[in-house]
Motif scaffolding. Sequence first.
Motif, PDB file in Angstrom:
ATOM      1  N   TRP A  28      -1.748  20.981  -6.581  1.00  0.00           N
ATOM      2  CA  TRP A  28      -0.794  20.407  -7.520  1.00  0.00           C
ATOM      3  C   TRP A  28      -0.438  18.966  -7.182  1.00  0.00           C
ATOM      4  CZ3 TRP A  28       3.767  19.047  -5.146  1.00  0.00           C
ATOM      5  CH2 TRP A  28       4.086  19.703  -3.939  1.00  0.00           C
ATOM      6  N   LEU A  29      -0.683  18.551  -5.929  1.00  0.00           N
ATOM      7  CA  LEU A  29      -0.389  17.173  -5.544  1.00  0.00           C
ATOM      8  C   LEU A  29      -1.312  16.189  -6.247  1.00  0.00           C
ATOM      9  CD1 LEU A  29       0.279  17.615  -1.724  1.00  0.00           C
ATOM     10  CD2 LEU A  29       1.938  16.928  -3.464  1.00  0.00           C
ATOM     11  N   SER A  30      -2.478  16.650  -6.691  1.00  0.00           N
ATOM     12  CA  SER A  30      -3.393  15.752  -7.406  1.00  0.00           C
ATOM     13  C   SER A  30      -2.882  15.363  -8.775  1.00  0.00           C
ATOM     14  CB  SER A  30      -4.774  16.405  -7.541  1.00  0.00           C
ATOM     15  OG  SER A  30      -4.699  17.590  -8.315  1.00  0.00           O
ATOM     16  N   TYR A  31      -1.845  16.063  -9.269  1.00  0.00           N
ATOM     17  CA  TYR A  31      -1.250  15.734 -10.564  1.00  0.00           C
ATOM     18  C   TYR A  31      -0.048  14.820 -10.427  1.00  0.00           C
ATOM     19  CZ  TYR A  31      -4.230  19.253 -12.747  1.00  0.00           C
ATOM     20  OH  TYR A  31      -5.312  19.961 -13.215  1.00  0.00           O
ATOM     21  N   LEU A  32       0.311  14.461  -9.192  1.00  0.00           N
ATOM     22  CA  LEU A  32       1.509  13.639  -8.967  1.00  0.00           C
ATOM     23  C   LEU A  32       1.140  12.268  -8.407  1.00  0.00           C
ATOM     24  CD1 LEU A  32       3.881  16.291  -7.375  1.00  0.00           C
ATOM     25  CD2 LEU A  32       3.691  15.640  -9.767  1.00  0.00           C
ATOM     26  N   PHE A  64       6.561  10.568   0.984  1.00  0.00           N
ATOM     27  CA  PHE A  64       5.743  11.340   0.058  1.00  0.00           C
ATOM     28  C   PHE A  64       4.257  11.030   0.245  1.00  0.00           C
ATOM     29  CE2 PHE A  64       3.904  12.266  -4.201  1.00  0.00           C
ATOM     30  CZ  PHE A  64       4.184  13.625  -4.212  1.00  0.00           C
ATOM     31  N   GLY A  65       3.939   9.769   0.541  1.00  0.00           N
ATOM     32  CA  GLY A  65       2.548   9.417   0.807  1.00  0.00           C
ATOM     33  C   GLY A  65       2.010  10.142   2.024  1.00  0.00           C
ATOM     34  N   ASP A  66       2.812  10.220   3.081  1.00  0.00           N
ATOM     35  CA  ASP A  66       2.398  10.948   4.286  1.00  0.00           C
ATOM     36  C   ASP A  66       2.266  12.447   3.990  1.00  0.00           C
ATOM     37  OD1 ASP A  66       2.418   8.589   5.667  1.00  0.00           O
ATOM     38  OD2 ASP A  66       4.408   8.890   6.537  1.00  0.00           O
ATOM     39  N   TYR A  67       3.169  12.963   3.163  1.00  0.00           N
ATOM     40  CA  TYR A  67       3.129  14.384   2.802  1.00  0.00           C
ATOM     41  C   TYR A  67       1.848  14.708   2.029  1.00  0.00           C
ATOM     42  CZ  TYR A  67       4.414  18.828   0.633  1.00  0.00           C
ATOM     43  OH  TYR A  67       4.432  20.135   0.219  1.00  0.00           O
ATOM     44  N   ARG A  68       1.498  13.842   1.084  1.00  0.00           N
ATOM     45  CA  ARG A  68       0.264  14.053   0.302  1.00  0.00           C
ATOM     46  C   ARG A  68      -0.965  14.017   1.187  1.00  0.00           C
ATOM     47  NH1 ARG A  68      -0.521  10.772  -5.138  1.00  0.00           N
ATOM     48  NH2 ARG A  68      -2.419  12.008  -4.959  1.00  0.00           N
ATOM     49  N   ALA A  69      -0.963  13.102   2.162  1.00  0.00           N
ATOM     50  CA  ALA A  69      -2.122  12.987   3.056  1.00  0.00           C
ATOM     51  C   ALA A  69      -2.235  14.200   3.977  1.00  0.00           C
ATOM     52  CB  ALA A  69      -2.004  11.710   3.885  1.00  0.00           C
ATOM     53  N   ARG A  70      -1.081  14.794   4.291  1.00  0.00           N
ATOM     54  CA  ARG A  70      -1.054  15.910   5.233  1.00  0.00           C
ATOM     55  C   ARG A  70      -1.305  17.257   4.560  1.00  0.00           C
ATOM     56  NH1 ARG A  70       3.508  14.683   6.906  1.00  0.00           N
ATOM     57  NH2 ARG A  70       4.800  16.222   5.811  1.00  0.00           N
ATOM     58  N   THR A 110       0.819  -1.206   0.000  1.00  0.00           N
ATOM     59  CA  THR A 110       0.000   0.000   0.000  1.00  0.00           C
ATOM     60  C   THR A 110       0.859   1.265   0.000  1.00  0.00           C
ATOM     61  OG1 THR A 110      -1.822  -1.126   1.121  1.00  0.00           O
ATOM     62  CG2 THR A 110      -1.774   1.267   1.283  1.00  0.00           C
ATOM     63  N   VAL A 111       2.034   1.202   0.609  1.00  0.00           N
ATOM     64  CA  VAL A 111       2.938   2.360   0.622  1.00  0.00           C
ATOM     65  C   VAL A 111       3.261   2.792  -0.803  1.00  0.00           C
ATOM     66  CG1 VAL A 111       5.305   3.091   1.168  1.00  0.00           C
ATOM     67  CG2 VAL A 111       3.932   1.887   2.885  1.00  0.00           C
ATOM     68  N   TYR A 112       3.525   1.836  -1.678  1.00  0.00           N
ATOM     69  CA  TYR A 112       3.834   2.146  -3.073  1.00  0.00           C
ATOM     70  C   TYR A 112       2.563   2.500  -3.847  1.00  0.00           C
ATOM     71  CZ  TYR A 112       8.158  -0.253  -1.774  1.00  0.00           C
ATOM     72  OH  TYR A 112       9.311  -0.637  -1.148  1.00  0.00           O
ATOM     73  N   GLY A 113       1.461   1.822  -3.503  1.00  0.00           N
ATOM     74  CA  GLY A 113       0.211   2.047  -4.232  1.00  0.00           C
ATOM     75  C   GLY A 113      -0.394   3.414  -4.014  1.00  0.00           C
ATOM     76  N   LYS A 114      -0.055   4.071  -2.904  1.00  0.00           N
ATOM     77  CA  LYS A 114      -0.574   5.406  -2.636  1.00  0.00           C
ATOM     78  C   LYS A 114       0.122   6.484  -3.462  1.00  0.00           C
ATOM     79  CE  LYS A 114      -2.220   4.781   2.118  1.00  0.00           C
ATOM     80  NZ  LYS A 114      -2.018   5.174   3.544  1.00  0.00           N
ATOM     81  N   VAL A 115       1.330   6.173  -3.957  1.00  0.00           N
ATOM     82  CA  VAL A 115       2.103   7.190  -4.694  1.00  0.00           C
ATOM     83  C   VAL A 115       2.628   6.587  -6.007  1.00  0.00           C
ATOM     84  CG1 VAL A 115       2.748   8.547  -2.686  1.00  0.00           C
ATOM     85  CG2 VAL A 115       4.129   6.568  -3.284  1.00  0.00           C
ATOM     86  N   PRO A 116       1.745   6.090  -6.865  1.00  0.00           N
ATOM     87  CA  PRO A 116       2.205   5.385  -8.068  1.00  0.00           C
ATOM     88  C   PRO A 116       3.021   6.249  -9.025  1.00  0.00           C
ATOM     89  CG  PRO A 116      -0.155   5.822  -8.178  1.00  0.00           C
ATOM     90  CD  PRO A 116       0.275   6.136  -6.787  1.00  0.00           C
ATOM     91  N   PHE A 117       2.601   7.505  -9.230  1.00  0.00           N
ATOM     92  CA  PHE A 117       3.334   8.381 -10.145  1.00  0.00           C
ATOM     93  C   PHE A 117       4.728   8.671  -9.599  1.00  0.00           C
ATOM     94  CE2 PHE A 117       4.608  12.598 -11.651  1.00  0.00           C
ATOM     95  CZ  PHE A 117       4.453  12.469 -13.022  1.00  0.00           C
ATOM     96  N   PHE A 118       4.823   8.971  -8.316  1.00  0.00           N
ATOM     97  CA  PHE A 118       6.101   9.248  -7.657  1.00  0.00           C
ATOM     98  C   PHE A 118       7.032   8.044  -7.777  1.00  0.00           C
ATOM     99  CE2 PHE A 118       8.754   9.144  -3.802  1.00  0.00           C
ATOM    100  CZ  PHE A 118       9.362  10.384  -3.863  1.00  0.00           C
ATOM    101  N   PHE A 119       6.523   6.856  -7.465  1.00  0.00           N
ATOM    102  CA  PHE A 119       7.331   5.635  -7.551  1.00  0.00           C
ATOM    103  C   PHE A 119       7.765   5.369  -8.984  1.00  0.00           C
ATOM    104  CE2 PHE A 119       7.670   1.058  -8.316  1.00  0.00           C
ATOM    105  CZ  PHE A 119       8.623   0.700  -7.379  1.00  0.00           C
ATOM    106  N   PHE A 120       6.835   5.530  -9.915  1.00  0.00           N
ATOM    107  CA  PHE A 120       7.131   5.256 -11.323  1.00  0.00           C
ATOM    108  C   PHE A 120       8.281   6.114 -11.811  1.00  0.00           C
ATOM    109  CE2 PHE A 120       6.573   5.796 -15.889  1.00  0.00           C
ATOM    110  CZ  PHE A 120       6.390   4.481 -16.312  1.00  0.00           C
TER     111      PHE A 120
END
Length: 391
Positions: free
Chosen positions: A387-391, A376-382, A302-312
Amino acid sequence: MQYRIRSIDTVRGLIMVIMALDHVRDFFHISAFTADPLNPEATSGILFFTRWITHFCAPSFMLLSGISAYLSGQNKSARTTSSFLIKRGFWLIFVEIVFMTFAFSFDITYKTIFLAVLWALGTSMISLGLLVRFLSPKAILAVGLILIFGHNLLDYAKVAPNSVPDILLSIFLTGAGKFYPRGDGGNIAFLYVILPWAGIMMSGYGLGSIFKRSFPVAQRRKLLLITGAVSIVLFIALRLLNGYGDPSHWTVQKEGFRTFLSFMNVSKYPPSLLFTLMTLGPVLILLALTESAENKLAKFFTVYGKVPFFFFMLHFYVIHLFTMIAVLSSGYTWQQATDDKLFFKFRPFDFGYELGWVYLIWIAIVLALYFPCKWFGDYRAREKKWWLSYL
């Protein structure tokens, strides 16, 4: 909606980790650029399935992106959802051309522009965005299924090679990785076609309605299990008939196991009907089985699944940088590592390791990216920034 998001993120994280294996193999396996791992006559079983398992990644990501698009648009107007999908689609195409092409090639001249996964995702979002404004989710689901089940009819279409109809068909429906010259002497590589992938995303959008909070959990699981099982059975039945649904027919080999490999070797470029059924059937079942998964493995993915664009984005640059270091430290000169004949810079054709080392490098890279992805996942949630919706 936490249980639904967890289910989607868990499966998406799993496929992102599997995807990384294929990209590590591309850069580090000794025969990645000199042999076809899916050739049933010459490959080994472990090499075949190392490549084959990664077939699940692109269609799964398209399907889950469609579901996520539906869920994120539940409390928005069709116009707002459409606008966001179209803008994000063009953003992904821009990222593909500028950042991912460089991640592939490390070529500052951009001699070849690669239009691959993000191109397919972006054009699919644009297609979906156009339909969302005018059609209901059920109608979009119908359009998606028509594209999935019907696009292989064009396998039988005969047009003049390199004519305008041939180029358009190749880009939108039938292409299996075409290179077209640019006016400046470079090339554009259309590695992924548009509409078959868009059909998968549209189907995911239509499927999104069963993930609403008001939809009964037991009924959703039942529908996912039944649809997944039917997809697998339909794949087996159509593949046995060896007719419609895939341009590459299976053949009897010198050994039964190699005949089985031929049977399983369906076409990803473009994604055939059988490819889509083979991959999405198990994914739908997995979505049902991970509905409420809370074990450590599910949380890890789930850690990777929350930030797929970032990981990719990050994993591609890390893999290519590690390749550059490995190549230069192996005795290759700078001139050899950056030769104009190379498809990717710092990836000589005769460089690479055996498959066991590829797996170790893959595991190391995935683990190395765990904490950056978690941060990054925690940052997006916080941080609720637009602009985070595009990442």
